[in-house]
Scaffold this motif. Structure first.
Motif, PDB file in Angstrom:
ATOM      1  N   GLU A  45      16.550  47.544  -2.518  1.00 15.78           N
ATOM      2  CA  GLU A  45      17.175  48.788  -2.069  1.00 15.78           C
ATOM      3  C   GLU A  45      16.203  49.950  -2.179  1.00 15.78           C
ATOM      4  N   ALA A  46      15.356  49.926  -3.192  1.00 18.39           N
ATOM      5  CA  ALA A  46      14.407  51.013  -3.388  1.00 18.39           C
ATOM      6  C   ALA A  46      13.349  51.031  -2.298  1.00 18.39           C
ATOM      7  N   GLY A  47      13.038  49.845  -1.738  1.00 24.53           N
ATOM      8  CA  GLY A  47      12.034  49.778  -0.687  1.00 24.53           C
ATOM      9  C   GLY A  47      10.636  49.887  -1.274  1.00 24.53           C
ATOM     10  N   GLY A  48       9.692  50.223  -0.467  1.00 24.03           N
ATOM     11  CA  GLY A  48       8.318  50.376  -0.923  1.00 24.03           C
ATOM     12  C   GLY A  48       7.644  49.048  -1.185  1.00 24.03           C
ATOM     13  N   ALA A  49       6.569  49.093  -1.965  1.00 23.48           N
ATOM     14  CA  ALA A  49       5.746  47.907  -2.210  1.00 23.48           C
ATOM     15  C   ALA A  49       6.521  46.828  -2.961  1.00 23.48           C
ATOM     16  N   PHE A  50       7.318  47.220  -3.942  1.00 25.68           N
ATOM     17  CA  PHE A  50       8.073  46.223  -4.697  1.00 25.68           C
ATOM     18  C   PHE A  50       9.115  45.531  -3.812  1.00 25.68           C
ATOM     19  N   GLY A  51       9.759  46.288  -2.953  1.00 22.08           N
ATOM     20  CA  GLY A  51      10.732  45.703  -2.032  1.00 22.08           C
ATOM     21  C   GLY A  51      10.086  44.707  -1.096  1.00 22.08           C
ATOM     22  N   LYS A  52       8.912  45.060  -0.577  1.00 23.94           N
ATOM     23  CA  LYS A  52       8.200  44.149   0.319  1.00 23.94           C
ATOM     24  C   LYS A  52       7.724  42.918  -0.432  1.00 23.94           C
ATOM     25  N   LEU A  53       7.289  43.103  -1.668  1.00 23.94           N
ATOM     26  CA  LEU A  53       6.848  41.971  -2.481  1.00 23.94           C
ATOM     27  C   LEU A  53       8.021  41.022  -2.735  1.00 23.94           C
ATOM     28  N   GLU A  54       9.169  41.587  -3.073  1.00 31.48           N
ATOM     29  CA  GLU A  54      10.355  40.772  -3.323  1.00 31.48           C
ATOM     30  C   GLU A  54      10.788  40.045  -2.052  1.00 31.48           C
ATOM     31  N   ALA A  55      10.747  40.718  -0.922  1.00 32.67           N
ATOM     32  CA  ALA A  55      11.094  40.074   0.348  1.00 32.67           C
ATOM     33  C   ALA A  55      10.138  38.924   0.643  1.00 32.67           C
ATOM     34  N   GLY A  56       8.860  39.125   0.345  1.00 37.41           N
ATOM     35  CA  GLY A  56       7.870  38.056   0.532  1.00 37.41           C
ATOM     36  C   GLY A  56       8.146  36.866  -0.369  1.00 37.41           C
ATOM     37  N   ARG A  57       8.544  37.148  -1.604  1.00 40.26           N
ATOM     38  CA  ARG A  57       8.874  36.057  -2.534  1.00 40.26           C
ATOM     39  C   ARG A  57      10.096  35.274  -2.045  1.00 40.26           C
ATOM     40  N   GLU A  58      11.069  35.992  -1.527  1.00 36.57           N
ATOM     41  CA  GLU A  58      12.254  35.315  -1.003  1.00 36.57           C
ATOM     42  C   GLU A  58      11.892  34.434   0.177  1.00 36.57           C
ATOM     43  N   GLU A  59      11.077  34.955   1.079  1.00 35.81           N
ATOM     44  CA  GLU A  59      10.650  34.169   2.231  1.00 35.81           C
ATOM     45  C   GLU A  59       9.903  32.917   1.778  1.00 35.81           C
ATOM     46  N   GLU A  60       9.039  33.066   0.778  1.00 33.40           N
ATOM     47  CA  GLU A  60       8.278  31.932   0.247  1.00 33.40           C
ATOM     48  C   GLU A  60       9.225  30.896  -0.375  1.00 33.40           C
ATOM     49  N   TYR A  61      10.217  31.367  -1.107  1.00 32.90           N
ATOM     50  CA  TYR A  61      11.190  30.469  -1.739  1.00 32.90           C
ATOM     51  C   TYR A  61      11.902  29.627  -0.684  1.00 32.90           C
ATOM     52  N   PHE A  62      12.402  30.289   0.357  1.00 32.69           N
ATOM     53  CA  PHE A  62      13.132  29.559   1.380  1.00 32.69           C
ATOM     54  C   PHE A  62      12.216  28.643   2.177  1.00 32.69           C
ATOM     55  N   TYR A  63      10.972  29.043   2.379  1.00 29.61           N
ATOM     56  CA  TYR A  63      10.001  28.184   3.058  1.00 29.61           C
ATOM     57  C   TYR A  63       9.770  26.909   2.245  1.00 29.61           C
ATOM     58  N   LYS A  64       9.568  27.074   0.934  1.00 30.81           N
ATOM     59  CA  LYS A  64       9.355  25.908   0.071  1.00 30.81           C
ATOM     60  C   LYS A  64      10.600  25.020   0.028  1.00 30.81           C
ATOM     61  N   GLN A  65      11.771  25.641  -0.030  1.00 29.63           N
ATOM     62  CA  GLN A  65      13.011  24.878  -0.067  1.00 29.63           C
ATOM     63  C   GLN A  65      13.168  24.063   1.218  1.00 29.63           C
ATOM     64  N   GLN A  66      12.884  24.673   2.349  1.00 30.34           N
ATOM     65  CA  GLN A  66      12.983  23.964   3.621  1.00 30.34           C
ATOM     66  C   GLN A  66      11.953  22.836   3.688  1.00 30.34           C
ATOM     67  N   LYS A  67      10.763  23.090   3.177  1.00 28.21           N
ATOM     68  CA  LYS A  67       9.709  22.064   3.168  1.00 28.21           C
ATOM     69  C   LYS A  67      10.139  20.863   2.323  1.00 28.21           C
ATOM     70  N   GLU A  68      10.751  21.123   1.162  1.00 23.73           N
ATOM     71  CA  GLU A  68      11.248  20.038   0.304  1.00 23.73           C
ATOM     72  C   GLU A  68      12.358  19.254   1.004  1.00 23.73           C
ATOM     73  N   GLN A  69      13.255  19.955   1.674  1.00 24.95           N
ATOM     74  CA  GLN A  69      14.340  19.284   2.379  1.00 24.95           C
ATOM     75  C   GLN A  69      13.798  18.386   3.484  1.00 24.95           C
ATOM     76  N   LEU A  70      12.802  18.871   4.211  1.00 23.72           N
ATOM     77  CA  LEU A  70      12.208  18.061   5.270  1.00 23.72           C
ATOM     78  C   LEU A  70      11.499  16.841   4.701  1.00 23.72           C
ATOM     79  N   LYS A  71      10.818  17.005   3.552  1.00 23.32           N
ATOM     80  CA  LYS A  71      10.145  15.875   2.911  1.00 23.32           C
ATOM     81  C   LYS A  71      11.169  14.835   2.477  1.00 23.32           C
TER      82      LYS A  71
END
Length: 111
Positions: A45-71
């Motif tokens: 909600e605050a936005g800025g660098a921390f918000g973008k970092l958190e959004a990147g971490r979320e994207e990475e989490y879901f990418y890894k989760q999808q990769k595991e599911q495909l494996k």
């Protein structure tokens, strides 16, 4: 007939207008509250660098989760293939046994 078109054009929204409206609401992930479908937590909600970092971490989490599911799906399919290949082998062996029994019966009946 033309009155029906006029009524339906007034009732059904123009899809291009809707897509422009919704795309304007999104913005960049992690850029603050109200973007990308809601707040998602105090850091985002605050936005800025921390918000973008958190959004990147979320994207990475879901990418890894999808990769595991495909494996897992790939491994499960390989197991199924092996199972069916073994079944085919067993059926072919059974066919050969039955064919041999037919030959044996035919050879006994000729005498």
């Amino acid at each position: 007939m033309s009155s029906m078109r006029h009524i339906s054009s007034r009732l059904l929204p123009n899809l291009s207008i809707m897509s422009r409206y919704y795309s304007g609401q999104l913005g960049d992930l992690g850029s603050g509250a109200g973007k990308g479908g809601g707040g998602g937590g105090s850091i985002r909600e605050a936005g800025g660098a921390f918000g973008k970092l958190e959004a990147g971490r979320e994207e990475e989490y879901f990418y890894k989760q999808q990769k595991e599911q495909l494996k897992k799906l790939k491994d499960d399919l390989k197991d199924e293939i092996s199972f069916h290949e073994e079944q085919v082998k067993r059926h072919q062996e059974a066919i050969q046994r039955h064919k041999q029994r037919v030959k044996d019966i035919e050879s006994k009946t000729k005498h």
